[in-house]
Design an enzyme around this catalytic site. Structure first.
Site, short mmCIF file in Angstrom:
data_model
loop_
_atom_site.label_atom_id
_atom_site.label_comp_id
_atom_site.label_asym_id
_atom_site.label_seq_id
_atom_site.Cartn_x
_atom_site.Cartn_y
_atom_site.Cartn_z
N ASP A 62 10.47 52.10 -48.69
CA ASP A 62 9.27 53.04 -48.80
C ASP A 62 10.06 54.66 -48.60
O ASP A 62 10.80 54.84 -47.92
CB ASP A 62 8.19 52.96 -47.77
CG ASP A 62 6.98 53.65 -47.50
OD1 ASP A 62 6.60 53.72 -48.61
OD2 ASP A 62 6.68 54.06 -46.62
N SER A 63 8.98 55.44 -48.75
CA SER A 63 9.54 56.84 -48.36
C SER A 63 9.58 57.11 -46.98
O SER A 63 10.17 58.04 -46.46
CB SER A 63 8.07 57.71 -48.82
OG SER A 63 7.13 57.43 -48.01
N CYS A 125 5.86 50.99 -51.31
CA CYS A 125 5.36 52.18 -51.57
C CYS A 125 4.40 52.62 -52.91
O CYS A 125 5.06 52.26 -53.92
CB CYS A 125 6.46 53.39 -51.53
SG CYS A 125 5.96 54.68 -51.95
N CYS A 236 -2.03 53.55 -49.62
CA CYS A 236 -0.79 54.06 -49.44
C CYS A 236 -0.31 53.25 -48.17
O CYS A 236 -1.20 52.74 -47.33
CB CYS A 236 -0.70 55.20 -48.78
SG CYS A 236 0.69 56.13 -48.01
N HIS A 238 1.30 53.44 -45.81
CA HIS A 238 1.34 54.14 -44.24
C HIS A 238 -0.11 53.89 -43.87
O HIS A 238 -0.19 53.74 -42.53
CB HIS A 238 1.53 55.61 -44.48
CG HIS A 238 2.91 55.92 -44.45
ND1 HIS A 238 3.64 55.93 -45.55
CD2 HIS A 238 3.87 56.64 -43.62
CE1 HIS A 238 4.84 56.15 -45.57
NE2 HIS A 238 4.99 56.83 -44.25
N1 DGL Z 1 3.90 55.10 -48.20
C1 DGL Z 1 3.85 55.60 -49.54
C2 DGL Z 1 2.61 55.08 -50.44
O1 DGL Z 1 2.58 53.95 -50.30
C3 DGL Z 1 3.96 57.04 -49.74
C4 DGL Z 1 3.43 58.11 -48.57
C5 DGL Z 1 4.30 59.41 -49.03
O2 DGL Z 1 5.42 59.43 -48.69
O3 DGL Z 1 3.52 60.23 -49.42
O4 DGL Z 1 2.27 55.52 -51.30
#
Ligand code: DGL
Length: 321
Positions: A62-63, A125, A236, A238
């Protein structure tokens, strides 16, 4: 718009298909807060008993920290799989970066995961899936590469008043892949798209109840409340970590959809097929180990994994090319 009957049963189950050709059973979360909601596993089901993950190494990235929500679901389904997780926190957030940047990072990390003997790669992600998964599949056609996408389809299937909100990064929402998802699955529903710029970055700090985080969640929830959605998609990886803040901002009657469990089930099916089809000389044993790699501070990643998932495992600096 109709609203949820607050006396409704606490868990409702709908059957959805997130992946072509497969029907994934999906439990939508309750309209009351439960401990499970707080544990971000609102859409989880009892893990499959058929395959425990032995012999499978799952690579994921993931990021940053968000993919830990997917890791948690995969770990629950595949207790014996080894998992190699890369948090690209040094380059987060992806959601406000260009597609070519995200593609380059995704290629670099996938190639690293394969050097760590990953048998499957989970792009944990939404943003990287939208920008890069087709490039990864082209480059590594022999490796199963599993992407994640906002749960628009289950949300529309579940919504009673046909009003659905999607919370995601700016990059996910402007992608062609997401546009296709809306075209194919929004049907007659009114879908409110809310880009949450800055939210993933704030979650990366590791403090899940800061005033700044509450402010951001409130700001991004207001348009969904105004539109009277009865279902909100966490688009997302997160965002499940602040699901309880969204519940508070949106109201308990709003159902929250997160696809981590569906992704884990899909990974289980793919992994089982892969291990079963191996020749005897390709047999390997795994021990349910998790190893973490970060392009920022590995100690921060280890600390967050311990406090958010109760996972105690080694974290290393991601070697850059
Ligand atoms: N966790 C990520 C997602 O599912 C990206 C969050 C990010 O780095 O902007 O989109």
């Amino acid at each position: 718009a109709r609203s949820f009957d607050s006396s409704a049963t606490s868990t409702q189950t709908v059957s959805v298909s997130l992946y072509p050709g497969e029907n994934i059973c999906f439990a939508a979360c309750s309209n009351r807060l439960t401990q499970q909601d707080h544990n971000m596993m609102s859409t989880s089901q009892a893990p499959s008993q058929s395959f425990n993950g032995d012999g499978l190494t799952v690579g994921m990235f993931d990021s940053g920290l968000g993919g830990l929500s997917v890791l948690s679901a995969i770990r629950a389904h595949l207790p014996l799989s080894d998992i190699v997780y890369v948090a690209d926190s040094g380059f987060a957030p992806y959601g406000e970066k260009s597609d070519s940047f995200i593609e380059d990072r995704s290629r670099f990390i996938t190639s690293f995961l394969l050097t760590r003997q990953a048998d499957v790669v989970v792009v944990a992600c939404n943003t990287a899936t939208a920008a890069a998964v087709h490039h990864l599949r082209q480059k590594w056609a022999h490796v199963p590469i599993i992407g994640v996408e906002p749960g628009v389809k289950p949300a529309v299937a579940h919504s009673r008043n046909r009003r659905v909100g999607v919370l995601a990064t700016p990059s996910t929402l402007r992608s062609k892949k997401f546009q296709a998802l809306i075209d194919n699955h929004a049907q007659d529903a009114y879908v409110v798209l809310q880009a949450c710029a800055g939210l993933a970055k704030e979650i990366e700090l590791g403090e899940l109840d800061s005033p700044r985080l509450r402010d951001l969640v409130e700001t991004f929830s207001a348009p969904l409340r105004a539109a009277e959605v009865d279902t909100a998609v966490l688009g997302c990886t997160h965002y499940p970590f602040v699901q309880n803040l969204f519940k508070q901002a949106l109201g308990n009657a709003v159902e929250i959809v997160d696809t981590a469990d569906a992704v884990a089930r899909h990974t289980t099916r793919i992994g089982e097929r892969l291990v079963t089809m191996r020749l005897p000389e390709q047999h390997k044993t795994t021990r349910g180990l998790t190893e973490l790699w970060s392009s920022a501070d590995p100690a921060h990643l280890a600390k967050v994994a311990r406090s958010w998932l109760g996972l105690d495992c080694p974290a290393h600096p991601l070697p850059e090319a």
